[in-house]
Write an enzyme that holds these catalytic residues in place. Structure first.
Site, short mmCIF file in Angstrom:
data_model
loop_
_atom_site.label_atom_id
_atom_site.label_comp_id
_atom_site.label_asym_id
_atom_site.label_seq_id
_atom_site.Cartn_x
_atom_site.Cartn_y
_atom_site.Cartn_z
N ASP A 61 0.85 -1.19 0.00
CA ASP A 61 0.00 0.00 0.00
C ASP A 61 0.89 1.24 0.00
O ASP A 61 1.95 1.22 0.62
CB ASP A 61 -0.80 -0.01 1.32
CG ASP A 61 -2.28 0.21 1.11
OD1 ASP A 61 -2.77 -0.12 0.01
OD2 ASP A 61 -2.94 0.69 2.04
N TYR A 63 2.24 4.85 1.35
CA TYR A 63 2.19 5.54 2.65
C TYR A 63 0.99 6.47 2.65
O TYR A 63 0.66 7.09 1.64
CB TYR A 63 3.46 6.36 2.86
CG TYR A 63 4.74 5.56 2.93
CD1 TYR A 63 4.92 4.56 3.89
CD2 TYR A 63 5.79 5.82 2.05
CE1 TYR A 63 6.09 3.84 3.97
CE2 TYR A 63 6.97 5.10 2.12
CZ TYR A 63 7.13 4.10 3.08
OH TYR A 63 8.29 3.39 3.15
N PHE A 74 7.93 1.86 -0.81
CA PHE A 74 8.92 2.07 0.25
C PHE A 74 9.62 3.43 0.19
O PHE A 74 10.34 3.80 1.12
CB PHE A 74 9.99 0.95 0.27
CG PHE A 74 9.44 -0.40 0.62
CD1 PHE A 74 9.04 -0.69 1.92
CD2 PHE A 74 9.30 -1.39 -0.35
CE1 PHE A 74 8.52 -1.94 2.25
CE2 PHE A 74 8.78 -2.64 -0.03
CZ PHE A 74 8.39 -2.91 1.27
N HIS A 183 9.42 -9.20 6.13
CA HIS A 183 9.19 -7.81 5.75
C HIS A 183 10.14 -6.91 6.55
O HIS A 183 10.48 -7.23 7.69
CB HIS A 183 7.73 -7.44 6.05
CG HIS A 183 7.27 -6.20 5.38
ND1 HIS A 183 7.47 -4.95 5.93
CD2 HIS A 183 6.62 -6.00 4.21
CE1 HIS A 183 6.97 -4.04 5.11
NE2 HIS A 183 6.43 -4.66 4.06
#
Length: 217
Positions: A61, A63, A74, A183
């Site tokens: 998703d 931010y 990221f 992750h």
């Protein structure tokens, strides 16, 4: 979106689910604050041209805080504090390759070297994580992964966390490399599932084995 993608993605753009998705996204952006800004939604495809793809990093998703998302998973805009997952990515690079921790969290420099920074969902409502999931984006980005798998060879897919690992089924493992780990989020990293995966040196080793230029992480 860079022109190089259009011949491969035009079929998706013409499908009814994508038309419905566009309608939904336009309405959301009109009614609420959403991220990334409209003109940056397809930045992953703008900075990484189709014929240059060497590495695919899969996020989930965008931010959802002010000024963070700009269309690359990221990554955050220059001058924005680094989110926890990005901090752990940079720490792993530091340990793995001895590269000093960078000031900027903007990963455009990776994208321009052939790293596709692809979120499964490309938009989100401000401060509401996952608010645009299951509206059609995942169908589109799954198709992107399958097209890359089919049309390219020797791409390195970096699958971090359970959500990304589920995409393995879309990838022809006879033609491509998959590196998977936990992750980089603090929850996973602090349990020992992220640090020490050496994905950045391993990626560069595989690229050089295939006669390609290593990524300057």
């Amino acid at each position: 979106m860079h022109e190089s993608w259009k011949p491969y993605l035009q079929k998706e753009f013409d499908k009814s689910y994508f038309q419905e998705l566009v309608t939904f996204v336009k309405q959301e952006y009109k009614q609420y604050t959403c991220f990334p800004p409209g003109e940056q939604i397809f930045n992953a495809f703008e900075y990484c041209h189709f014929n240059d793809i060497k590495v695919v990093v899969l996020g989930q998703d965008p931010y959802h805080g002010i000024g963070q998302a700009h269309g690359l998973c990221f990554s955050v805009n220059d001058g924005i504090n680094h989110p926890p997952s990005l901090i752990n990515i940079f720490k792993e690079i530091e340990q793995d390759l001895g590269i000093p921790y960078p000031q900027s969290g903007n990963l455009e420099r990776w994208a321009k070297q052939g790293v596709l920074l692809l979120n499964a969902t490309l938009t989100v409502r401000a401060h509401q994580a996952g608010s645009h999931q299951k509206k059609g984006w995942e169908t589109f980005t799954d198709a992107v992964i399958q097209i890359i798998s089919e049309k390219c060879t020797n791409v390195i897919f970096l699958l971090w966390g359970g959500y990304a690992k589920n995409k393995t089924k879309l990838i022809d493992t006879n033609k491509h490399h998959i590196l998977s780990s936990g992750h980089p989020s603090p929850l996973s990293a602090n349990r020992g599932y992220w640090f020490g995966n050496k994905h950045f040196s391993k990626t560069n080793f595989l690229l050089e084995q295939d006669g390609l230029k290593a990524v300057e992480w």
